[in-house]
Enzyme design. Structure first.
Site, PDB file in Angstrom:
ATOM      1  N   TYR A  58       0.856  -1.174   0.000  1.00 62.25           N
ATOM      2  CA  TYR A  58       0.000   0.000   0.000  1.00 62.25           C
ATOM      3  C   TYR A  58       0.899   1.232   0.000  1.00 62.25           C
ATOM      4  O   TYR A  58       1.311   1.764   1.028  1.00 62.25           O
ATOM      5  CB  TYR A  58      -0.941  -0.002   1.203  1.00 62.25           C
ATOM      6  CG  TYR A  58      -2.006  -1.076   1.135  1.00 62.25           C
ATOM      7  CD1 TYR A  58      -2.224  -1.809  -0.034  1.00 62.25           C
ATOM      8  CD2 TYR A  58      -2.814  -1.354   2.231  1.00 62.25           C
ATOM      9  CE1 TYR A  58      -3.196  -2.788  -0.101  1.00 62.25           C
ATOM     10  CE2 TYR A  58      -3.799  -2.329   2.168  1.00 62.25           C
ATOM     11  CZ  TYR A  58      -3.981  -3.048   0.999  1.00 62.25           C
ATOM     12  OH  TYR A  58      -4.954  -4.018   0.941  1.00 62.25           O
ATOM     13  N   LEU A 215     -17.528  -2.523  -0.321  1.00 61.01           N
ATOM     14  CA  LEU A 215     -18.529  -1.644  -0.920  1.00 61.01           C
ATOM     15  C   LEU A 215     -18.426  -1.599  -2.441  1.00 61.01           C
ATOM     16  O   LEU A 215     -19.228  -0.950  -3.103  1.00 61.01           O
ATOM     17  CB  LEU A 215     -18.415  -0.232  -0.335  1.00 61.01           C
ATOM     18  CG  LEU A 215     -18.734  -0.135   1.158  1.00 61.01           C
ATOM     19  CD1 LEU A 215     -18.403   1.244   1.699  1.00 61.01           C
ATOM     20  CD2 LEU A 215     -20.189  -0.476   1.417  1.00 61.01           C
TER      21      LEU A 215
END
Length: 294
Positions: A58, A215
Site C-alpha cells: 500500500y 462496498l
C-alpha cells in the site's frame, strides 16, 4: 459496544470489532495529507475499531514501500486513548513497480518483507496478522508460506492469514501453518465467496473472513439509491446506503469482518454504524432484491 457484538478472530479467542479499517486509500496515488489520514485512524479507534488492515504494497511504487504500515504505526503511537486491543493485519507478496501490481512469492523476498513490515510497524512487538497477499503461480504455496511459519517461531508474527485464495489453496496453506483469516474480494457485485464455497468453508472451520472492497467502490453503491425499497430502508434505519450494505454483509455470516477503506474521518464513522444494525429476514430480502437488479 457490548462484548456480545464483537467477533472472534479465527480460533485465537481474541475478539475484534465487527468493522475494520482498510488503510489502502491513505497511501496509494492521490493519497490525502498525513494529518487527514492520522485523523481518520484516530476516529476509527475512538469509535471502537480494533482491526486495521494494511500491506507492504500500500504505497505509490517500490520506492515508497511500506508507507501505509509506517503511517498506521505513527498514528497509533500518537493516539492518546486506549489502544491495547488494536490489532494490525498486514500483507506481503505483491510488488509495485512503477505503480503497477505484480506478484512475488519468492520465499527469500517474503522473508525480507516480513522483517521490513515488522520494523515498519515499530519493531517492538510481533505483527498481529501477516497475510500472504496473493498466491504467485511461480512458487508453491508450501514454499511461500514457510517464511511465515519461520517468522512465527522467531517472534516476528503472531498469526498468519491468506488473501485471494481458493479452498484448495487454503487447505494447502493450513498444512504449513495455522490460518486464522482469509481476505478475498466480496461485495454485492462480486459474490464469488458465496458461490465458490470459500465463505462456507471459513465458517465451518472457524476462520475469519475479511472482505476486501466490501462496498465495491462508492460509485457502485450509489447506484443502489435509485431503488426505492433500499433507499427507504436506509432512511428508516438512519443509515447511508454504504452502512446498510455493510450491515447486510455482517448478516451473511458471523465470521465476516468487513474492512472498508477510508481516507476521511467521516467515512469510517459512517461505516462503523453498521456494527449496531440488525437486519431481519424481510430487510435482508429488500437488500438482496436491490442488489440483484443492479
Amino acid at each position: 459496544m457490548s462484548v456480545s457484538h464483537l467477533r472472534e478472530l479465527g480460533i485465537t479467542r481474541e475478539m475484534v470489532f465487527p468493522i475494520g479499517l482498510g488503510g489502502m486509500p491513505m497511501s496509494i496515488r492521490d493519497r490525502p495529507s498525513e494529518d487527514q489520514s492520522i485523523a481518520t485512524i484516530h476516529r476509527a479507534l475512538e469509535l471502537g475499531v480494533t482491526l486495521i488492515d494494511t500491506a507492504d504494497a500500500y504505497c505509490r511504487d517500490e520506492s515508497d514501500k511500506h508507507h501505509n504500515e509506517k503511517l498506521i504505526y505513527k498514528a497509533i503511537q500518537q493516539y492518546s486513548g486506549d489502544k491495547s486491543e488494536v490489532m494490525i493485519a498486514t500483507k506481503g507478496g505483491l510488488m509495485r513497480p512503477k505503480g503497477s501490481w505484480t506478484q512475488n512469492g519468492n520465499p527469500d523476498h517474503l522473508r525480507q518483507t516480513i522483517r521490513e513490515s515488522f520494523e515498519a510497524l515499530g519493531g517492538d512487538r510481533p505483527i498481529d496478522i501477516w497475510q500472504y497477499h496473493s498466491p504467485d503461480p511461480h512458487y508453491s504455496i508450501e514454499d511461500a508460506l514457510t517464511p511465515a511459519k519461520e517468522a512465527q517461531s522467531q517472534g516476528l508474527v503472531r498469526y498468519v492469514g491468506v488473501s485471494n485464495f481458493s479452498i484448495d489453496q487454503i487447505k494447502r496453506a493450513r498444512d504449513v501453518v495455522e490460518i486464522v483469516s482469509v481476505q478475498n474480494q466480496y461485495n454485492p457485485w462480486h459474490r464469488n465467496p458465496e458461490y465458490d464455497g470459500v465463505l462456507e468453508y471459513c465458517e465451518s472451520e472457524g476462520i475469519t473472513f475479511l472482505p476486501w472492497s466490501p462496498l465495491g467502490g462508492f460509485s457502485r453503491v450509489s447506484q443502489l439509491k435509485q431503488f426505492t425499497g433500499i433507499a427507504d430502508l436506509a432512511a428508516e434505519k438512519g443509515l447511508s446506503i454504504y452502512s446498510l450494505i455493510l450491515a447486510w454483509m455482517l448478516s451473511k455470516s458471523p465470521v465476516i469482518v468487513p474492512i472498508p477503506g477510508a481516507s476521511r474521518p467521516e467515512s469510517i464513522a459512517d461505516s462503523v454504524k453498521a456494527a449496531q444494525v440488525r437486519l431481519d429476514p424481510m430487510e435482508i430480502a429488500i437488500v438482496e432484491d436491490a442488489i440483484a437488479n443492479v
